[in-house]
Every structure is written in C-alpha cells, then in structure tokens.
Design an enzyme around this catalytic site. Structure first.
Site, PDB file in Angstrom:
ATOM      1  N   ASP A   7       0.883  -1.160   0.000  1.00 13.54           N
ATOM      2  CA  ASP A   7       0.000   0.000   0.000  1.00 13.54           C
ATOM      3  C   ASP A   7       0.926   1.216   0.000  1.00 13.54           C
ATOM      4  O   ASP A   7       1.458   1.591   1.046  1.00 13.54           O
ATOM      5  CB  ASP A   7      -0.910   0.002   1.229  1.00 13.54           C
ATOM      6  N   GLU A  68      -1.825  -1.791  -4.500  1.00 14.10           N
ATOM      7  CA  GLU A  68      -3.086  -1.078  -4.609  1.00 14.10           C
ATOM      8  C   GLU A  68      -2.946   0.026  -5.652  1.00 14.10           C
ATOM      9  O   GLU A  68      -1.953   0.747  -5.680  1.00 14.10           O
ATOM     10  CB  GLU A  68      -3.494  -0.479  -3.267  1.00 14.10           C
ATOM     11  N   ASP A 141      -2.054   1.738   6.906  1.00 11.35           N
ATOM     12  CA  ASP A 141      -1.369   1.340   5.677  1.00 11.35           C
ATOM     13  C   ASP A 141      -0.941  -0.126   5.722  1.00 11.35           C
ATOM     14  O   ASP A 141      -0.905  -0.799   4.700  1.00 11.35           O
ATOM     15  CB  ASP A 141      -0.140   2.229   5.446  1.00 11.35           C
TER      16      ASP A 141
END
Length: 164
Positions: A7, A68, A141
């Site tokens: 992420d 992501e 995160d």
C-alpha cells in the site's frame, strides 16, 4: 507461494508478505510499515522507499507482487506524492522480475469484506479474522497492504493457481 503486497505512500508505505499454502491456507509471514521523515527531501524519501522495498524482496523472495492502484480523491498534491511512491514501488518490484498485479480499493474491499463499499474498520476486522491475527495491524497502511495481499491470494485460488 509467497506474495508481497504494498500500500504505497510517501510518509508510510505499508507492506505485507503472505504465504499461500497448497492446502489453501493463507498466512501472514511478515508485515509492517516503511517510514520516511517529513523533513527529508523528496528524492531521498523515494530512494529510501526503494532501498527498503528492495531489501524486503531480497530477504523474503516473493513469487508475485500485489499493489493497490492509486485512488484519486480531492487532494491533488497528496495524489502526486503517493503516485511517486507508487512508481518507486513498481520499479523495485519490476527490477526484481516479479509479476505485478494491481487492485483497486473497490476490488480489495469486495474480496476481503464481501462488498466494495465496506468501511475501513470492516476491512480491518476481516483482515484480522482471515489471518488469525491477535489485533488489527497498524498503522492503517499495514492493514491495507494485508488486505491487498489477501485480495491477490483469493484471486490466485479462484484461478486455480496453487503453490507446489
């Protein structure tokens, strides 16, 4: 099969290393956050993210990577810095020769929580339950990286890809 999931972010990049076993079980081997200080110049922060990701890849030898996709909201400057961190992550993964799979936040939420409009706390709860973790990993995160990794692991299973 080992998966590295990321992420991306400039201040905090969440990462997760998951193992998908032949029996279908998914295990979190290692997860955490790569942090860069706010006062550090941007090029040095990006270099630090690259260096730390490269070290993780070398240490854990994942077979595939999941990342992501950038979600653009209203803050353009945040999107630009996250995009730069994301580019560095893509570079580290590509230089390692890893196949890279990208997922939207909607796809991740759908895979982990059952619907694409799930609240962040619902996704975090499911991450904790699905991986049998003692608590929701923080910061956000890290939990997001674990969710991305789970999304990819579920996609592998749906495609009938099983580790040796």
């Amino acid at each position: 099969m080992k998966i590295i999931a990321i992420d991306p972010g400039l201040a905090i990049t969440g990462y997760a290393l998951l193992e998908v076993r032949a029996d279908g079980r998914i295990r979190a081997r290692h997860y955490g956050a790569l942090k860069t200080p706010a006062g550090m110049p941007l090029p040095e922060r990006l270099e630090e993210i690259y260096r730390q990701l490269t070290a993780l890849i070398e240490q854990y030898q994942p077979a595939e990577a999941a990342l992501e996709e950038l979600f653009f909201n209203k803050n353009v400057s945040t999107a630009l810095t996250v995009g730069q961190a994301r580019g560095v992550a893509l570079l580290a993964l590509a230089r390692a020769g890893l196949p890279i799979y990208e997922y939207t936040p909607l796809q991740v939420k759908q895979a982990v929580a059952g619907h694409g409009r799930a609240a962040k706390n619902q996704v975090q709860y499911m991450v904790r339950m699905l991986l049998s973790l003692p608590e929701v990993p923080g910061p956000d995160d890290v939990a997001d990286a674990l969710a991305v990794g789970l999304c990819h692991a579920f996609r592998l299973q749906n495609r009938g890809v099983w580790p040796e």
